[in-house]
Scaffold this motif. Sequence first.
Motif, PDB file in Angstrom:
ATOM      1  N   ILE A 261       0.832  -1.203   0.000  1.00 25.18           N
ATOM      2  CA  ILE A 261       0.000   0.000   0.000  1.00 25.18           C
ATOM      3  C   ILE A 261       0.870   1.257   0.000  1.00 25.18           C
ATOM      4  CG2 ILE A 261      -0.263  -0.033   2.510  1.00 25.18           C
ATOM      5  CD1 ILE A 261      -2.806   1.222  -0.120  1.00 25.18           C
ATOM      6  N   THR A 262       2.015   1.216   0.697  1.00 26.67           N
ATOM      7  CA  THR A 262       2.930   2.358   0.648  1.00 26.67           C
ATOM      8  C   THR A 262       3.492   2.521  -0.757  1.00 26.67           C
ATOM      9  OG1 THR A 262       3.505   2.071   2.980  1.00 26.67           O
ATOM     10  CG2 THR A 262       5.028   3.359   1.646  1.00 26.67           C
ATOM     11  N   LEU A 263       3.823   1.412  -1.408  1.00 25.21           N
ATOM     12  CA  LEU A 263       4.340   1.482  -2.776  1.00 25.21           C
ATOM     13  C   LEU A 263       3.294   2.025  -3.749  1.00 25.21           C
ATOM     14  CD1 LEU A 263       6.203  -1.914  -2.710  1.00 25.21           C
ATOM     15  CD2 LEU A 263       7.297   0.278  -3.209  1.00 25.21           C
ATOM     16  N   ILE A 264       2.041   1.623  -3.575  1.00 25.22           N
ATOM     17  CA  ILE A 264       0.981   2.131  -4.454  1.00 25.22           C
ATOM     18  C   ILE A 264       0.822   3.637  -4.278  1.00 25.22           C
ATOM     19  CG2 ILE A 264      -1.527   2.086  -4.849  1.00 25.22           C
ATOM     20  CD1 ILE A 264      -1.391  -0.942  -4.152  1.00 25.22           C
ATOM     21  N   ASN A 265       0.792   4.085  -3.032  1.00 27.02           N
ATOM     22  CA  ASN A 265       0.671   5.528  -2.784  1.00 27.02           C
ATOM     23  C   ASN A 265       1.891   6.289  -3.294  1.00 27.02           C
ATOM     24  OD1 ASN A 265      -1.649   4.746  -1.473  1.00 27.02           O
ATOM     25  ND2 ASN A 265      -1.235   5.888   0.392  1.00 27.02           N
ATOM     26  N   LEU A 266       3.066   5.680  -3.106  1.00 28.12           N
ATOM     27  CA  LEU A 266       4.288   6.311  -3.597  1.00 28.12           C
ATOM     28  C   LEU A 266       4.271   6.401  -5.119  1.00 28.12           C
ATOM     29  CD1 LEU A 266       6.996   7.504  -2.727  1.00 28.12           C
ATOM     30  CD2 LEU A 266       7.921   5.174  -2.641  1.00 28.12           C
ATOM     31  N   GLY A 267       3.765   5.365  -5.773  1.00 28.46           N
ATOM     32  CA  GLY A 267       3.625   5.413  -7.222  1.00 28.46           C
ATOM     33  C   GLY A 267       2.728   6.551  -7.670  1.00 28.46           C
ATOM     34  N   ALA A 268       1.605   6.733  -6.961  1.00 26.04           N
ATOM     35  CA  ALA A 268       0.692   7.832  -7.309  1.00 26.04           C
ATOM     36  C   ALA A 268       1.376   9.184  -7.099  1.00 26.04           C
ATOM     37  CB  ALA A 268      -0.570   7.743  -6.465  1.00 26.04           C
ATOM     38  N   LEU A 269       2.169   9.291  -6.045  1.00 22.97           N
ATOM     39  CA  LEU A 269       2.888  10.545  -5.792  1.00 22.97           C
ATOM     40  C   LEU A 269       3.899  10.821  -6.903  1.00 22.97           C
ATOM     41  CD1 LEU A 269       3.493  12.910  -3.827  1.00 22.97           C
ATOM     42  CD2 LEU A 269       5.215  11.435  -2.793  1.00 22.97           C
ATOM     43  N   GLY A 277       8.958   6.847 -14.485  1.00 16.28           N
ATOM     44  CA  GLY A 277       9.845   5.709 -14.268  1.00 16.28           C
ATOM     45  C   GLY A 277       9.817   5.225 -12.832  1.00 16.28           C
ATOM     46  N   GLU A 278       9.922   6.176 -11.890  1.00 19.83           N
ATOM     47  CA  GLU A 278       9.862   5.816 -10.481  1.00 19.83           C
ATOM     48  C   GLU A 278       8.490   5.253 -10.121  1.00 19.83           C
ATOM     49  OE1 GLU A 278      11.090   8.493 -11.756  1.00 19.83           O
ATOM     50  OE2 GLU A 278      13.058   8.953 -10.868  1.00 19.83           O
ATOM     51  N   ALA A 279       7.430   5.848 -10.712  1.00 23.24           N
ATOM     52  CA  ALA A 279       6.076   5.354 -10.446  1.00 23.24           C
ATOM     53  C   ALA A 279       5.918   3.912 -10.923  1.00 23.24           C
ATOM     54  CB  ALA A 279       5.049   6.258 -11.136  1.00 23.24           C
ATOM     55  N   HIS A 280       6.401   3.632 -12.120  1.00 20.60           N
ATOM     56  CA  HIS A 280       6.290   2.283 -12.677  1.00 20.60           C
ATOM     57  C   HIS A 280       7.007   1.267 -11.785  1.00 20.60           C
ATOM     58  CE1 HIS A 280       7.120  -1.070 -15.496  1.00 20.60           C
ATOM     59  NE2 HIS A 280       5.952  -0.735 -16.004  1.00 20.60           N
ATOM     60  N   ALA A 302      -5.645  -2.028  -8.272  1.00 18.18           N
ATOM     61  CA  ALA A 302      -5.186  -0.636  -8.281  1.00 18.18           C
ATOM     62  C   ALA A 302      -3.708  -0.559  -8.659  1.00 18.18           C
ATOM     63  CB  ALA A 302      -5.422  -0.002  -6.912  1.00 18.18           C
ATOM     64  N   ALA A 303      -2.915  -1.486  -8.141  1.00 18.93           N
ATOM     65  CA  ALA A 303      -1.488  -1.499  -8.474  1.00 18.93           C
ATOM     66  C   ALA A 303      -1.287  -1.770  -9.963  1.00 18.93           C
ATOM     67  CB  ALA A 303      -0.767  -2.549  -7.635  1.00 18.93           C
ATOM     68  N   ARG A 304      -2.058  -2.676 -10.518  1.00 18.96           N
ATOM     69  CA  ARG A 304      -1.919  -2.979 -11.945  1.00 18.96           C
ATOM     70  C   ARG A 304      -2.344  -1.795 -12.808  1.00 18.96           C
ATOM     71  NH1 ARG A 304      -3.952  -9.198 -11.203  1.00 18.96           N
ATOM     72  NH2 ARG A 304      -1.882 -10.164 -11.335  1.00 18.96           N
ATOM     73  N   ARG A 305      -3.424  -1.122 -12.406  1.00 21.35           N
ATOM     74  CA  ARG A 305      -3.856   0.064 -13.168  1.00 21.35           C
ATOM     75  C   ARG A 305      -2.787   1.149 -13.121  1.00 21.35           C
ATOM     76  NH1 ARG A 305      -8.829  -0.998 -10.574  1.00 21.35           N
ATOM     77  NH2 ARG A 305      -8.403   0.654  -9.056  1.00 21.35           N
ATOM     78  N   GLY A 306      -2.219   1.367 -11.939  1.00 23.60           N
ATOM     79  CA  GLY A 306      -1.173   2.373 -11.814  1.00 23.60           C
ATOM     80  C   GLY A 306       0.043   2.041 -12.649  1.00 23.60           C
ATOM     81  N   ARG A 307       0.431   0.757 -12.644  1.00 28.76           N
ATOM     82  CA  ARG A 307       1.590   0.341 -13.445  1.00 28.76           C
ATOM     83  C   ARG A 307       1.338   0.582 -14.925  1.00 28.76           C
ATOM     84  NH1 ARG A 307       3.489  -5.882 -13.279  1.00 28.76           N
ATOM     85  NH2 ARG A 307       1.415  -6.073 -14.185  1.00 28.76           N
ATOM     86  N   ALA A 308       0.110   0.250 -15.383  1.00 31.53           N
ATOM     87  CA  ALA A 308      -0.211   0.446 -16.795  1.00 31.53           C
ATOM     88  C   ALA A 308      -0.180   1.925 -17.167  1.00 31.53           C
ATOM     89  CB  ALA A 308      -1.584  -0.152 -17.096  1.00 31.53           C
ATOM     90  N   ALA A 309      -0.716   2.789 -16.273  1.00 28.80           N
ATOM     91  CA  ALA A 309      -0.727   4.224 -16.560  1.00 28.80           C
ATOM     92  C   ALA A 309       0.691   4.781 -16.587  1.00 28.80           C
ATOM     93  CB  ALA A 309      -1.571   4.950 -15.511  1.00 28.80           C
ATOM     94  N   ALA A 310       1.523   4.330 -15.652  1.00 27.19           N
ATOM     95  CA  ALA A 310       2.912   4.796 -15.639  1.00 27.19           C
ATOM     96  C   ALA A 310       3.652   4.326 -16.878  1.00 27.19           C
ATOM     97  CB  ALA A 310       3.609   4.311 -14.377  1.00 27.19           C
ATOM     98  N   CYS A 311       3.374   3.098 -17.297  1.00 29.88           N
ATOM     99  CA  CYS A 311       4.013   2.557 -18.493  1.00 29.88           C
ATOM    100  C   CYS A 311       3.623   3.374 -19.729  1.00 29.88           C
ATOM    101  CB  CYS A 311       3.615   1.106 -18.669  1.00 29.88           C
ATOM    102  SG  CYS A 311       4.486   0.261 -20.010  1.00 29.88           S
TER     103      CYS A 311
END
Length: 321
Positions: A261-269, A277-280, A302-311
């Motif tokens: 959950i910290t990684l997901i929030n950090l990705g959003a930040l 790159g850092e978000a991905h 949510a983590a997968r959606r964030g990874r796809a958006a960062a990619c």
Amino acid sequence: MSDESRPAGAAELLAHARERCAARAFDEAERAFRAAADEARRQGQNALRIHAQCELASVWRMCGGYRRAGLLFALTLPAAERVFGPESVEVAKVCNEWGVLGKYTGRFQQAEALYGRALTILEAARGGEHEDVATVCHNLGGLAHARGDHETGEPWARRAAEIRARLLGERHPRVAADLAAWAALVEGRGRPDEAEALLRRALAVFEAAYGPEHHDVAAALHNLAALRHRRGDLDEALAHYLRALAVKDAVLGPGHPESAITLINLGALYRARHQPGEAHACYGRAVELLRRAAPDHPHLAAARRGRAAACASLAPPANEK
């Protein structure tokens, strides 16, 4: 046979396991809980066996072994009902511990039912002003927060903090844990100044009691980071997220799913800071942690959606060579 050569009994093994668990030496605790359960089974000490099984399942949960913890709780609860009775405090303990697992794995309805049963038993057995009751109230508040139901959760969190403050005093770390949980719900109800004051108060108590590297310190830092993130202070939020993640990695190990959950929030930040790159990387690590530990966890999507958006942000425009 001398005391030195006499094999340890189930009670001695269980006491040793609890000592190693309190020291967060979880590998040693796991072995000792297993040995205690096996020895209690051989000796026909059913009560000790149930205690050892419940605490072993909790160790597995703390170490991220969610699936095997769930299987062991499912075996232990009916055994506790047979040995102690369905309205016993021992059954309430198993229900509460299994409820914690349900929250971590996203099985929210199951967790709510287990917590509710534990609270009913404990209020009847202990009365309303007991620390065990405060613990279940705290957990019900945390479950409501996980579900996004802040209005339902705040009264539970307030009740936990008030009971425990009367019993232990305002500066006790367990009271601070209640304040931190309450803060998350207060902030969710639109009172960020009040929430931040509660969180900073809790963090100060944790650091004074435990030092800078402790699970409760990490949790408070994560929540403070999330609050500063939502208030638009991205620099302070980043510093708190990174420190929370470092403490979690140090205390729990870098492969623990609680870091997700910290990684997901950090990705959003990082996405808000235009650092795809850092978000991905953050989202990718969160996906791997949750996929291994709890493949049906709601945060995994949510983590997968964030990874796809960062990619997608990393990819060059289609007309670029």
